[in-house]
Design an enzyme around this catalytic site. Sequence first.
Site, short mmCIF file in Angstrom:
data_model
loop_
_atom_site.label_atom_id
_atom_site.label_comp_id
_atom_site.label_asym_id
_atom_site.label_seq_id
_atom_site.Cartn_x
_atom_site.Cartn_y
_atom_site.Cartn_z
N ASN A 105 0.68 -1.19 -0.07
CA ASN A 105 0.09 0.00 0.04
C ASN A 105 0.89 1.19 -0.05
OD1 ASN A 105 0.69 -0.93 2.50
ND2 ASN A 105 -1.01 0.24 3.46
N GLU A 151 7.04 1.15 15.68
CA GLU A 151 7.71 1.83 14.62
C GLU A 151 7.84 3.07 14.99
OE1 GLU A 151 9.47 -0.03 12.76
OE2 GLU A 151 8.67 -1.75 11.74
P1 NAD Z 1 -0.22 -10.10 3.23
O1 NAD Z 1 -0.14 -9.91 4.83
O2 NAD Z 1 -0.50 -11.23 2.54
O3 NAD Z 1 1.10 -9.37 2.73
C1 NAD Z 1 2.13 -8.47 3.27
C2 NAD Z 1 3.68 -9.05 2.78
O4 NAD Z 1 3.73 -10.27 3.70
C3 NAD Z 1 3.90 -9.23 1.47
O5 NAD Z 1 5.41 -8.82 1.06
C4 NAD Z 1 3.50 -10.80 1.19
O6 NAD Z 1 4.19 -11.35 0.23
C5 NAD Z 1 4.08 -11.25 2.57
N1 NAD Z 1 3.56 -12.58 2.90
C6 NAD Z 1 2.60 -12.97 2.64
N2 NAD Z 1 2.52 -14.31 3.25
C7 NAD Z 1 3.58 -14.67 3.94
C8 NAD Z 1 4.09 -15.47 4.85
N3 NAD Z 1 3.43 -16.81 4.84
N4 NAD Z 1 5.12 -15.53 5.43
C9 NAD Z 1 5.80 -14.34 5.32
N5 NAD Z 1 5.28 -13.26 4.32
C10 NAD Z 1 4.35 -13.37 3.76
O7 NAD Z 1 -1.03 -8.62 3.04
P2 NAD Z 1 -1.74 -8.52 1.43
O8 NAD Z 1 -2.38 -9.79 0.93
O9 NAD Z 1 -0.74 -7.78 0.56
O10 NAD Z 1 -2.90 -7.54 2.08
C11 NAD Z 1 -4.06 -8.01 2.59
C12 NAD Z 1 -4.50 -7.38 3.82
O11 NAD Z 1 -3.37 -6.96 4.51
C13 NAD Z 1 -5.11 -6.05 3.48
O12 NAD Z 1 -6.47 -6.18 3.23
C14 NAD Z 1 -4.77 -5.26 4.95
O13 NAD Z 1 -5.77 -5.81 5.72
C15 NAD Z 1 -3.79 -5.87 5.32
N6 NAD Z 1 -2.60 -4.86 5.11
C16 NAD Z 1 -2.30 -4.01 6.12
C17 NAD Z 1 -1.20 -3.19 6.00
C18 NAD Z 1 -0.74 -2.38 7.14
O14 NAD Z 1 -0.17 -1.46 6.83
N7 NAD Z 1 -0.89 -2.70 8.39
C19 NAD Z 1 -0.66 -3.05 4.71
C20 NAD Z 1 -1.11 -3.60 3.76
C21 NAD Z 1 -2.02 -4.69 3.91
#
Ligand code: NAD
Length: 425
Positions: free
Chosen positions: A111, A405
């Site tokens: 994001n 952070e």
């Molecule tokens: P996600 O948690 O799937 O991905 C975030 C990061 O984690 C990415 O780099 C991804 O490749 C990595 N990742 C995915 N599976 C992993 C695993 N098993 N082990 C280690 N790393 C892994 O998030 P998303 O699918 O990109 O977004 C989905 C939801 O996440 C959004 O709808 C929102 O709720 C949340 N989100 C939160 C923030 C925040 O700033 N808190 C930011 C983006 C998304």
Amino acid sequence: MTAEVDRAVRAAAAAAPGWRHVASFDRGRVLMAVARRLVAEIDELARIECAETGKPPALAEAEIRGAAEYFEFYASLVHLPAGDVLDVRPDLHVYTVREPFGVVGVITPWNLPLNQAARAVAPALAAGNVVVVKPAESTSGTTVALARLAAEEGLPAGVLTVVAGPGATVGTAIVEHPLVRKVAFTGSVPVGQAIGRIAAERILPLTLELGGKSANIVFADADLAFAATEAVRAFTTNAGQVCSSGTRLLVERSIHDEFVAAVAAAAARAEVGPMITDKQFATVRHYFEVAAAEGAKAVVGGHVAGGRHVEPTVYTGVTNDMAIAREEIFGPVLVVIPFDTEAEAVEIANDSDYGLVGGVFTADIGRAFRVAHAIEAGQVYVNSWSTQSVQMPFGGHKASGYGREKGIEALNHYSHVKSISVRIA
Ligand code: NAD
């Protein structure tokens, strides 16, 4: 993939003693040079970020300036955290020192790609750690550029490495790697939990920045015109794809209809940009169906627009037990819930699995402080929404995560303390 992680982590571990023992002024100079370089390259970095996310250029540029500020801020703090001398006994000289963990793994979402990488990388490097970053699959470009620019500005080889690729393989390999001594993760709750399970086995320290469903509380005595524009900014910035979005609007009942009309009018005018991924676009469409099934009323929006755009959407007729009030949607979708008393407002705000940030709008100074203190969240904004500054520690309560952070505080999460006792008599 995992072989690449192993190579990156081993290179980082090999570089760790050297970076740790660079004189702090010199470490700070490199970080400051990275800050300047990010600003100098802002056009190219914004171009990459816009191509990968579709976000408006002005927003991408603001986020990149914010990324540079992380490096600038932590460059100026390389001499911290300093230790203490403890008055224990006359025959002992007792003191504490802060030491880096060594290899820190950083896993970021899509994001605010560069900004969120910088948020973790800058304090980790300032505290003397070396870093391996895994950006989100669809938005790796600017994180790779950061590592390249940093190397050109004098960051030694191995101190900052990017490994791109899927979370399930590359991300997991970073968390599991025995030489990784700390992980900072920003993203979804389920992935945070998966990382937490591995970390439990390894006794691995984590910073988890997960989602939010943050409440913005508006009392009848507030500056309502300003509060309405802030309430809209709170849920439409970056099309709502911000963990600290204000997505629950709690409104004192006596001004409910008037205030909702002002919010709806401002929301209809908001330029929000697209949803960044197809998956996220589908998620928001799903919640439009959930809202309809739960009987909420869209006073504005509730539809997709062209491309991956969705209309800024405001729902009334919502109670705090509905899925649209409890689950993070991560889109420009606001739910409005009326309240009658201050105590009820606080109760609704805190009746959430999440606890990332919160807001309160009121002209009553005593109430502003009472509510700010009562909200279960890592940051609270009074009479404005989201005064984001690198100086303000940021992080969650409950399912929003733990660790912090930003601010001087973050340095405590990228180092551990050692007490040393010396017999002097
Ligand atoms: P996600 O948690 O799937 O991905 C975030 C990061 O984690 C990415 O780099 C991804 O490749 C990595 N990742 C995915 N599976 C992993 C695993 N098993 N082990 C280690 N790393 C892994 O998030 P998303 O699918 O990109 O977004 C989905 C939801 O996440 C959004 O709808 C929102 O709720 C949340 N989100 C939160 C923030 C925040 O700033 N808190 C930011 C983006 C998304």
